[in-house]
Design an enzyme around this catalytic site. Structure first.
Site, PDB file in Angstrom:
ATOM      1  N   GLU A 289       3.802   1.759   7.778  1.00 23.31           N
ATOM      2  CA  GLU A 289       3.349   0.908   8.877  1.00 23.31           C
ATOM      3  C   GLU A 289       1.965   0.319   8.675  1.00 23.31           C
ATOM      4  OE1 GLU A 289       3.837   4.186   8.819  1.00 23.31           O
ATOM      5  OE2 GLU A 289       2.516   5.296  10.151  1.00 23.31           O
ATOM      6  N   HIS A 313      11.270   0.754  13.335  1.00 25.08           N
ATOM      7  CA  HIS A 313      10.407   1.939  13.272  1.00 25.08           C
ATOM      8  C   HIS A 313       8.974   1.552  12.875  1.00 25.08           C
ATOM      9  CE1 HIS A 313       9.624   6.274  12.417  1.00 25.08           C
ATOM     10  NE2 HIS A 313       8.766   5.756  11.545  1.00 25.08           N
ATOM     11  N   GLU A 314       8.853   0.814  11.785  1.00 25.19           N
ATOM     12  CA  GLU A 314       7.498   0.475  11.320  1.00 25.19           C
ATOM     13  C   GLU A 314       6.781  -0.414  12.335  1.00 25.19           C
ATOM     14  OE1 GLU A 314       6.724   2.425   9.156  1.00 25.19           O
ATOM     15  OE2 GLU A 314       8.723   2.881   8.386  1.00 25.19           O
ATOM     16  N   HIS A 317       5.362   1.566  15.176  1.00 24.58           N
ATOM     17  CA  HIS A 317       4.092   2.231  14.853  1.00 24.58           C
ATOM     18  C   HIS A 317       2.888   1.380  15.268  1.00 24.58           C
ATOM     19  CE1 HIS A 317       4.791   6.000  12.809  1.00 24.58           C
ATOM     20  NE2 HIS A 317       5.617   5.477  11.917  1.00 24.58           N
ATOM     21  N   GLU A 336       5.082  10.144  14.461  1.00 24.69           N
ATOM     22  CA  GLU A 336       6.456   9.902  13.993  1.00 24.69           C
ATOM     23  C   GLU A 336       7.513  10.131  15.069  1.00 24.69           C
ATOM     24  OE1 GLU A 336       6.906   8.249  11.473  1.00 24.69           O
ATOM     25  OE2 GLU A 336       5.063   8.532  10.329  1.00 24.69           O
ATOM     26  N   ASP A 391       1.526  15.881   2.689  1.00 21.40           N
ATOM     27  CA  ASP A 391       2.691  15.141   2.194  1.00 21.40           C
ATOM     28  C   ASP A 391       3.974  15.971   2.291  1.00 21.40           C
ATOM     29  OD1 ASP A 391       1.562  12.766   1.611  1.00 21.40           O
ATOM     30  OD2 ASP A 391       1.522  13.021  -0.563  1.00 21.40           O
ATOM     31  N   TYR A 399      10.011  13.873  13.167  1.00 18.56           N
ATOM     32  CA  TYR A 399      10.786  12.695  13.567  1.00 18.56           C
ATOM     33  C   TYR A 399      11.784  13.027  14.675  1.00 18.56           C
ATOM     34  CZ  TYR A 399       9.135  10.173   9.427  1.00 18.56           C
ATOM     35  OH  TYR A 399       8.349   9.547   8.503  1.00 18.56           O
TER      36      TYR A 399
END
Ligand code: BES
Ligand code: ZN
Length: 622
Positions: A289, A313-314, A317, A336, A391, A399
């Site tokens: 995003e 989704h992006e 954001h 998320e 990460d 999510y």
């Protein structure tokens, strides 16, 4: 249960009993003492050396009048000089020191304020530097790994803590900066950034950018390549290599519509333009995003708009994440989970409830499967202590469990009331960061207590701090997927023939569910029959391919292994390839084969993807 945890930071190997949720344990920066407000970058993109080189000027403020030492984050940077100045006075050299490297966090850069500046409350710090050969945010692609095959390409991926590998800065979402950049490239290539890209910029080899809205460092982004632009709407467009420009413009044709709908639903879009950048296949995520310019995997180019929920989704954001930002990576579910929820709301308006129900059921199934693999402490939305590498966060928890919590709240208070709450949340916290605990207090004050007797604080706390799902969690349901599953079973029991099941006419989501609903005991003939009826091994839809080849690997269906390997070579997005390697590695006979396939494909993968696959293929790395 872990009562005392060791923080996985190099700076502290001491057991920590009191955990401060507002403190970012993934950064060395002393942000309580100094804070960056603005960044100026001047970087040369050197494809031969695979290096960014130049300077960063940080405009900083001193919050603690007694502090004289600034600590920045860095990773693998070669810093050749640091100087400091007051607003308009000349720069003076400053003493600095790069500390020992921590495998997760990189190295702290400690800068001494020169004595005559010790009284200043704001100043500029200039660092001359070059990136290291393994800069974790950068991927340098040779021409053969691009669509055109003639020019090199480079891109950044700064989330979660990789910005420090290409810019020395306070690499924590707790700090927001505006920025300006001058980027020097080979003159036939174009640079784009998470900033004010001008679609009409002529190719010159020198590009200037400005980002007037303050952003956290993980949203700093740059890409350089043989990039062209196609408009999609008044405020929207797509950048990519010319070879995939038409396909991209077709696939994402409704982006302007999405943007308009989102702004209507969630409040004004505060970022100016919204463009997409479709990257070469090695881009490790579905999307990222980066503000004003989402980075997108080319694996969405299915030819039928069927995977555009990633764009939704992006785009979402732009509110949840970019406007209201998780304070630290421990609060990642606020970015998320909230975004997944907004994505589903947006998809419902644009594509209807049936499609959203399907996508929600698929997400829910992934969540349930993942609970079996995740230790209970990590199943909480906000685990008690941050540890490990951000990460390796438990994506499905952030999510899908995060989304379910918001769905639960919507169900409890009704859509209208919940939407009002969300609008004020985005408004009250715009351009700020928020911890899970602050969110909980805000929720309590503005929703739970206002409409007492519906959902209690304790109920929400269970979602945030306890493993699994509460008994009264929403259970996504989709009739079309139920039908698909029933037909999968009916076929295996000989009740219907494949030519009576029109899988090709279904949504890809239903096809995915159909494949996942096939019973464990299928013969090789039956799998061949399925493949020749529906062409799963040759599908153009990356999600169907992913699902099919995981099954192929789990069932050791060797006739499709050649196509499986083609899938592994065609895509680079971690989600599409890593679980296939995992299924091979865990099927009891194909670990060696998986390693061979990986050896052949890995040159085309991103380091993030390689690291993930290694956790399945190399013993003892998980
Ligand atoms: N911000 C994430 C990608 C990310 C997460 C990068 C964590 C680094 C660390 C992005 O918005 C995302 O969620 N991408 C998903 C899209 C999907 C959920 C629709 C992906 O890549 O699969
Ligand atoms: Zn996301």
């Amino acid at each position: 249960m872990i009562a005392i945890a060791f923080l996985a930071t190099g700076c502290s190997k001491e057991p920590v009993e009191v955990y401060d949720p507002a403190h970012d344990y993934f950064s060395f920066a002393n942000t309580e003492q100094f804070i960056t407000r603005h960044l100026e970058l001047d970087l040369t993109v050197d494809f031969d050396k695979e290096q960014l080189r130049g300077s960063a000027i940080l405009h900083m403020e001193r919050l603690d009048p007694l502090a004289t030492e600034i600590i920045l984050d860095s990773r693998g940077l070669d810093i050749s000089g640091v100087s400091i100045s007051l607003a308009d006075s000349p720069m003076v050299p400053a003493e600095f020191q790069v500390g020992e490297e921590d495998p997760v966090l990189g190295s702290p850069v400690t800068i001494e304020l020169p004595a005559d500046l010790e009284i200043a409350s704001s100043f500029m710090v200039r660092l001359e530097y070059a990136t290291g050969p393994d800069a974790s945010a950068l991927q340098w692609l040779p021409p053969e790994l691009t669509a055109g095959g003639k020019q090199p390409f480079m891109f950044t991926q700064s989330q979660a803590i990789h910005a420090r590998s290409w810019v020395p800065l306070q690499d924590t979402p707790a700090v927001r900066i505006t920025y300006k950049a001058v980027i020097h490239t080979p003159s036939n290539l174009l640079a784009v950034m998470s900033a004010n890209n001008n679609p009409l910029t002529p190719r010159s080899g020198e590009y200037e950018f400005e980002m007037p809205q303050p952003i956290p460092s993980y949203l700093l982004a740059l890409a350089v390549g043989n990039i062209f632009f196609a408009p999609l709407g008044e405020q929207t467009g797509v950048y990519t290599e010319p070879e995939v420009l038409d396909a991209s413009a077709f696939e994402f044709a409704n982006t302007q519509d999405m943007l308009d709908t989102a702004a209507e639903m969630f409040g004004p879009y505060q970022w100016g333009r919204y463009d997409l950048l479709v990257l070469p296949p090695s881009f490790p995520y579905g999307g990222m995003e980066n503000p004003r310019l989402s980075f997108i995997t080319p694996s969405l180019l299915a030819g039928d708009h069927s995977l555009v929920s990633v764009i939704a989704h992006e785009l979402a954001h732009s509110w949840s994440g970019n406007l209201v930002t998780n304070r630290t990576w421990r609060d990642g579910w606020l970015n998320e989970g909230m975004t997944n929820y907004l994505e589903s709301r947006l998809m419902e308006v644009l594509y209807g409830k049936e499609r959203v129900d399907e996508e929600n059921v698929l997400g829910y199934k992934e969540l349930l499967l993942n609970f079996d693999r995740i230790i209970p402490e990590r199943q909480a939305l906000a685990p008690p202590f941050p540890s490990g590498d951000p990460d390796d966060f438990q994506g499905t928890i952030h999510y899908h469990k995060g989304q379910l919590l918001l769905q639960y709240l919507e169900n409890g208070f009704g859509r209208e009331i919940f939407d009002e709450f969300l609008a004020s949340y985005f408004d009250d916290f715009a351009f700020q960061t928020i911890t899970t605990e602050r969110f909980l207090d805000y929720l309590d004050e503005n929703l739970l207590k206002v409409h007492e007797g519906k959902i209690s604080r304790e109920q929400v706390e269970q979602w945030l701090y306890k493993p699994g799902l509460p008994d009264d969690a929403p259970k996504p349901h989709s009739e079309s997927l139920d039908r698909a599953a029933a037909l999968a079973i009916a076929w295996t029991q000989g009740e219907v023939q494949l030519d009576e099941i029109p899988v090709a006419e279904w949504s890809p989501q239903a096809a995915v569910h159909f494949i996942n609903s096939l019973p464990a005991s299928l013969s090789e003939e039956q799998l061949n029959e399925l493949d020749s009826a529906y062409g799963f091994s040759d599908t153009r839809n990356a999600e169907i391919g992913r699902t099919w080849f995981i099954q192929v690997a789990e069932r050791q269906h060797r006739p499709a292994y050649e196509k499986l390997e083609q899938h592994l070579n065609r895509y680079g997005r971690t989600r599409l390839v890593a679980p296939v390697y995992r299924a091979l590695a865990e099927n009891g006979s194909d670990l060696e084969l998986a390693r061979e396939m990986f050896t052949n494909a890995r040159a085309s993968y991103h380091p993030i993807t390689i690291a993930k696959i290694n956790t399945f293929l190399l013993p003892g790395t998980e």
